[in-house]
Design a protein around this motif. Structure first.
Motif, mmCIF file in Angstrom:
data_model
loop_
_atom_site.group_PDB
_atom_site.id
_atom_site.type_symbol
_atom_site.label_atom_id
_atom_site.label_comp_id
_atom_site.label_asym_id
_atom_site.label_seq_id
_atom_site.Cartn_x
_atom_site.Cartn_y
_atom_site.Cartn_z
ATOM 1 N N SER A 182 0.807 -1.222 0.000
ATOM 2 C CA SER A 182 0.000 0.000 0.000
ATOM 3 C C SER A 182 0.843 1.275 0.000
ATOM 4 N N THR A 183 2.032 1.259 0.622
ATOM 5 C CA THR A 183 2.830 2.487 0.715
ATOM 6 C C THR A 183 4.072 2.481 -0.171
ATOM 7 N N GLY A 184 4.517 1.302 -0.588
ATOM 8 C CA GLY A 184 5.739 1.215 -1.386
ATOM 9 C C GLY A 184 7.014 1.268 -0.552
ATOM 10 N N ALA A 185 6.881 1.342 0.775
ATOM 11 C CA ALA A 185 8.057 1.408 1.662
ATOM 12 C C ALA A 185 8.761 0.057 1.723
ATOM 13 N N ASP A 232 8.022 -1.106 8.524
ATOM 14 C CA ASP A 232 8.235 -0.488 7.217
ATOM 15 C C ASP A 232 9.203 0.694 7.245
ATOM 16 N N SER A 233 10.144 0.648 8.187
ATOM 17 C CA SER A 233 11.219 1.645 8.208
ATOM 18 C C SER A 233 12.451 0.990 8.827
ATOM 19 N N GLU A 234 13.624 1.476 8.435
ATOM 20 C CA GLU A 234 14.850 0.869 8.942
ATOM 21 C C GLU A 234 14.931 1.043 10.455
ATOM 22 N N PRO A 235 15.082 -0.048 11.195
ATOM 23 C CA PRO A 235 15.122 0.052 12.656
ATOM 24 C C PRO A 235 16.449 0.629 13.143
ATOM 25 N N LYS A 236 16.374 1.570 14.053
ATOM 26 C CA LYS A 236 17.562 2.192 14.648
ATOM 27 C C LYS A 236 17.704 1.688 16.078
ATOM 28 N N ILE A 237 17.984 0.396 16.196
ATOM 29 C CA ILE A 237 18.046 -0.260 17.500
ATOM 30 C C ILE A 237 19.246 -1.195 17.527
ATOM 31 N N ALA A 238 19.620 -1.636 18.737
ATOM 32 C CA ALA A 238 20.780 -2.519 18.898
ATOM 33 C C ALA A 238 20.368 -3.799 19.624
ATOM 34 N N VAL A 239 21.110 -4.870 19.371
ATOM 35 C CA VAL A 239 20.873 -6.136 20.067
ATOM 36 C C VAL A 239 21.021 -5.912 21.568
ATOM 37 N N GLY A 240 20.107 -6.476 22.339
ATOM 38 C CA GLY A 240 20.119 -6.336 23.792
ATOM 39 C C GLY A 240 19.323 -5.147 24.296
ATOM 40 N N GLU A 241 18.889 -4.288 23.396
ATOM 41 C CA GLU A 241 18.146 -3.090 23.768
ATOM 42 C C GLU A 241 16.664 -3.430 23.948
ATOM 43 N N PHE A 242 16.043 -2.846 24.970
ATOM 44 C CA PHE A 242 14.603 -2.989 25.148
ATOM 45 C C PHE A 242 13.917 -1.960 24.260
ATOM 46 N N VAL A 243 12.833 -2.397 23.594
ATOM 47 C CA VAL A 243 12.149 -1.541 22.640
ATOM 48 C C VAL A 243 10.649 -1.561 22.865
ATOM 49 N N ARG A 244 9.988 -0.569 22.296
ATOM 50 C CA ARG A 244 8.531 -0.478 22.261
ATOM 51 C C ARG A 244 8.101 -0.794 20.836
ATOM 52 N N LEU A 245 7.116 -1.653 20.667
ATOM 53 C CA LEU A 245 6.552 -1.960 19.353
ATOM 54 C C LEU A 245 5.194 -1.279 19.262
ATOM 55 N N ASP A 246 5.085 -0.302 18.386
ATOM 56 C CA ASP A 246 3.825 0.433 18.225
ATOM 57 C C ASP A 246 2.916 -0.297 17.246
#
Length: 106
Positions: A34-37, A60-74
């Protein structure tokens, strides 16, 4: 069908760096219809009071995170799928961001 997931009591830790999602047959990077991303996938461990489970989540975007890091998934959704005699659940999120450690956790 997309099933919206309640992640309020779940913590996610990155277990593998993000990588471009590639079509197995053509070898080309996959794109959102739908977006082409360009699509990316990230492996995370979902942790709650009952234990942990490894999930591969498409974004649908390049993740700016590191292994071992806690993240939020929206906007995390589960998408059941079936293809011939195979079936499973795919996970998709609208975004991913690092979670800053709280002062109480330090």
């Amino acid at each position: 069908m997309r099933i919206k997931m309640d992640t309020t009591s779940v913590r996610f830790m990155v277990t593998r760096p993000g990588e471009a999602k590639v079509d197995r047959e053509t070898g080309q990077e996959r794109v959102d219809r739908s977006t082409g991303a360009l699509l990316w996938q990230v492996q995370v461990m979902a942790l709650d009071e009952s234990g942990g489970e490894i999930l591969t989540v498409t974004i649908d975007s390049e993740p700016k995170i590191a292994v071992g890091e806690f993240v939020r998934l929206d906007g995390l959704v589960a998408i059941p799928w079936s293809q011939g005699d195979r079936s499973g659940v795919a996970f998709r999120a609208s975004g991913i961001a690092p979670v800053k450690p709280s002062a109480a956790a330090a």
